[in-house]
Design a protein around this motif. Sequence first.
Motif, PDB file in Angstrom:
ATOM      1  N   GLN A   1      -3.242 -19.569 -21.982  1.00 58.92           N
ATOM      2  CA  GLN A   1      -2.166 -18.586 -22.122  1.00 58.92           C
ATOM      3  C   GLN A   1      -0.878 -19.088 -21.476  1.00 58.92           C
ATOM      4  N   ASN A   2      -0.995 -19.710 -20.348  1.00 62.27           N
ATOM      5  CA  ASN A   2       0.167 -20.247 -19.648  1.00 62.27           C
ATOM      6  C   ASN A   2       0.853 -21.342 -20.457  1.00 62.27           C
ATOM      7  N   ARG A   3       0.046 -22.036 -21.259  1.00 61.82           N
ATOM      8  CA  ARG A   3       0.572 -23.132 -22.084  1.00 61.82           C
ATOM      9  C   ARG A   3       1.103 -22.656 -23.424  1.00 61.82           C
ATOM     10  N   ARG A   4       0.543 -21.541 -23.943  1.00 67.93           N
ATOM     11  CA  ARG A   4       0.886 -21.063 -25.291  1.00 67.93           C
ATOM     12  C   ARG A   4       1.446 -19.657 -25.189  1.00 67.93           C
ATOM     13  N   LYS A   5       2.653 -19.515 -24.773  1.00 69.13           N
ATOM     14  CA  LYS A   5       3.205 -18.180 -24.528  1.00 69.13           C
ATOM     15  C   LYS A   5       3.530 -17.427 -25.814  1.00 69.13           C
ATOM     16  N   GLY A   6       3.475 -18.085 -26.945  1.00 62.06           N
ATOM     17  CA  GLY A   6       3.749 -17.410 -28.209  1.00 62.06           C
ATOM     18  C   GLY A   6       2.546 -16.702 -28.798  1.00 62.06           C
ATOM     19  N   LEU A   7       1.371 -16.952 -28.260  1.00 64.57           N
ATOM     20  CA  LEU A   7       0.129 -16.332 -28.734  1.00 64.57           C
ATOM     21  C   LEU A   7      -0.485 -15.560 -27.582  1.00 64.57           C
ATOM     22  N   GLU A   8      -0.710 -14.267 -27.781  1.00 65.55           N
ATOM     23  CA  GLU A   8      -1.321 -13.458 -26.740  1.00 65.55           C
ATOM     24  C   GLU A   8      -2.812 -13.754 -26.679  1.00 65.55           C
ATOM     25  N   ILE A   9      -3.283 -14.146 -25.501  1.00 63.03           N
ATOM     26  CA  ILE A   9      -4.700 -14.437 -25.287  1.00 63.03           C
ATOM     27  C   ILE A   9      -5.247 -13.402 -24.317  1.00 63.03           C
ATOM     28  N   CYS A  10      -6.212 -12.623 -24.777  1.00 60.12           N
ATOM     29  CA  CYS A  10      -6.744 -11.551 -23.940  1.00 60.12           C
ATOM     30  C   CYS A  10      -8.253 -11.457 -24.125  1.00 60.12           C
ATOM     31  N   THR A  11      -8.862 -10.500 -23.456  1.00 61.10           N
ATOM     32  CA  THR A  11     -10.313 -10.329 -23.516  1.00 61.10           C
ATOM     33  C   THR A  11     -10.645  -8.874 -23.842  1.00 61.10           C
TER      34      THR A  11
ATOM     35  N   LYS B   1      -3.948 -10.662 -11.868  1.00 58.77           N
ATOM     36  CA  LYS B   1      -3.352 -10.022 -10.698  1.00 58.77           C
ATOM     37  C   LYS B   1      -3.030 -11.049  -9.618  1.00 58.77           C
ATOM     38  N   ARG B   2      -3.954 -11.945  -9.390  1.00 60.57           N
ATOM     39  CA  ARG B   2      -3.723 -12.973  -8.379  1.00 60.57           C
ATOM     40  C   ARG B   2      -2.584 -13.902  -8.779  1.00 60.57           C
ATOM     41  N   LYS B   3      -2.488 -14.212 -10.066  1.00 59.89           N
ATOM     42  CA  LYS B   3      -1.394 -15.062 -10.536  1.00 59.89           C
ATOM     43  C   LYS B   3      -0.055 -14.351 -10.354  1.00 59.89           C
ATOM     44  N   GLU B   4      -0.038 -13.059 -10.662  1.00 65.36           N
ATOM     45  CA  GLU B   4       1.200 -12.301 -10.479  1.00 65.36           C
ATOM     46  C   GLU B   4       1.608 -12.290  -9.007  1.00 65.36           C
ATOM     47  N   GLU B   5       0.649 -12.069  -8.130  1.00 64.32           N
ATOM     48  CA  GLU B   5       0.941 -12.042  -6.692  1.00 64.32           C
ATOM     49  C   GLU B   5       1.453 -13.390  -6.182  1.00 64.32           C
ATOM     50  N   ALA B   6       1.022 -14.462  -6.860  1.00 64.15           N
ATOM     51  CA  ALA B   6       1.465 -15.802  -6.472  1.00 64.15           C
ATOM     52  C   ALA B   6       2.796 -16.179  -7.111  1.00 64.15           C
ATOM     53  N   GLY B   7       3.338 -15.269  -7.933  1.00 65.58           N
ATOM     54  CA  GLY B   7       4.605 -15.539  -8.602  1.00 65.58           C
ATOM     55  C   GLY B   7       4.478 -16.380  -9.853  1.00 65.58           C
ATOM     56  N   SER B   8       3.259 -16.543 -10.354  1.00 67.54           N
ATOM     57  CA  SER B   8       3.022 -17.324 -11.562  1.00 67.54           C
ATOM     58  C   SER B   8       3.170 -16.461 -12.809  1.00 67.54           C
ATOM     59  N   PHE B   9       3.200 -17.115 -13.948  1.00 71.54           N
ATOM     60  CA  PHE B   9       3.337 -16.421 -15.231  1.00 71.54           C
ATOM     61  C   PHE B   9       2.138 -15.509 -15.496  1.00 71.54           C
ATOM     62  N   VAL B  10       2.422 -14.319 -15.995  1.00 71.46           N
ATOM     63  CA  VAL B  10       1.391 -13.440 -16.554  1.00 71.46           C
ATOM     64  C   VAL B  10       1.914 -12.894 -17.883  1.00 71.46           C
ATOM     65  N   PRO B  11       1.027 -12.684 -18.857  1.00 71.44           N
ATOM     66  CA  PRO B  11       1.471 -12.185 -20.166  1.00 71.44           C
ATOM     67  C   PRO B  11       1.948 -10.743 -20.090  1.00 71.44           C
ATOM     68  N   ASP B  12       2.748 -10.355 -21.074  1.00 74.78           N
ATOM     69  CA  ASP B  12       3.358  -9.019 -21.079  1.00 74.78           C
ATOM     70  C   ASP B  12       2.325  -7.898 -21.032  1.00 74.78           C
ATOM     71  N   PHE B  13       1.160  -8.104 -21.676  1.00 76.84           N
ATOM     72  CA  PHE B  13       0.179  -7.014 -21.743  1.00 76.84           C
ATOM     73  C   PHE B  13      -0.334  -6.620 -20.362  1.00 76.84           C
TER      74      PHE B  13
END
Length: 358
Positions: A223-233, A244-256
């Motif tokens: 997902q971090n590499r392909r921001k044009g395609l939403e990858i979810c579960t 959540k941990r990525k967001e807290e670390a200031g890393s990219f998270v998808p819009d959803f």
Amino acid sequence: MPADIQLLPDKTEKMSKYNINWNITRECNLRCKHCYYEAGTPLADELSTEESFALIDEIADVFGDKASITFGGGEALLRKDIFDLICYCRARDLHVVLASNGTLLSEEVAARLKNAGVEDVIIPIDGTQKTHDAIRGEGVFEKATKSARAVRNAGLGLVIDPCIMKQNEEETGKIIDIAANLGARQCRFFHYVSMGRGKEVLPDSELGSVQYAQNLMQLYEEQNRRKGLEICTTQACQYWVILKRKEEAGSFVPDFFYTEIPGCRAAIGMLSIKPNGDVVPCPLLDIKAGNVREMSLREILNSKVFVDLRNREVKGKCAACKYKDICGGCRVRAYLHSGDYLAEDPLCTEDFYQEEKQ
């Protein structure tokens, strides 16, 4: 949405749509090895067209334009009144999605679905051609990818819906490549749970805890590499812990991450209706809360099982975890493992679990 069936208070405003997963028939033209529903022949007591119209009216009255109905099966396109049901949903301002195995979706059918008001079509791709056909039947991969292109040509949204298990986990990246090349807007991963036909044919194909954790991290990296395609579960609740941990670390998270109900959505952001009108919290959590022929939808939504799940009254590690509100653990795995739909998720490990500090 009426107050008596509100979602968790802190998530109500974030909800875009409440998903009604409606298996309108058990009839199917395939016999996929991993099918949780053992689809094949139709049930003798499936809801009639008139009963389905009445249920659509009730859904619209309860949820208004918050509801998104996903018609599935079996194979939904084998139901003769499918276009009548779609048109009736749109007349009631409901969002409509079609889930199909992709073998019956010609250019003409795709155009009819678009004209009837379908927004997205969900088609499963479980690997490269050899792998997909080994699971679903010879020639099915070619039909599914051809149907996916017809969906995009008709101007419909395309969602690719892989089922990940031991047989195809190594092809996760290739599946995402296929989804991107087909023009999908979303690749939504389901992690195999052994039940239905799968329990007989593929009883030992669930990912182990280590492989499961590695796969979820791979999904984030993709997902971090392909921001044009939403990858979810779908039921991999622990993916939200990673995000959540990525967001807290200031890393990219998808819009959803900011717009969807997180974690297990059973009875919180979705419910499932079986062909005969039985209602369960999610398609795989086979705990009947009621039947629409016998109870109103409001009564079912306020049944004990729905209230328990909506309040995330979980037990064990899931109750003590810092991430309970954004994960909650898979209720299907908990139920199959222990017989208690509120028990802890047996697939959760120290990779995800973090005890809440008192």
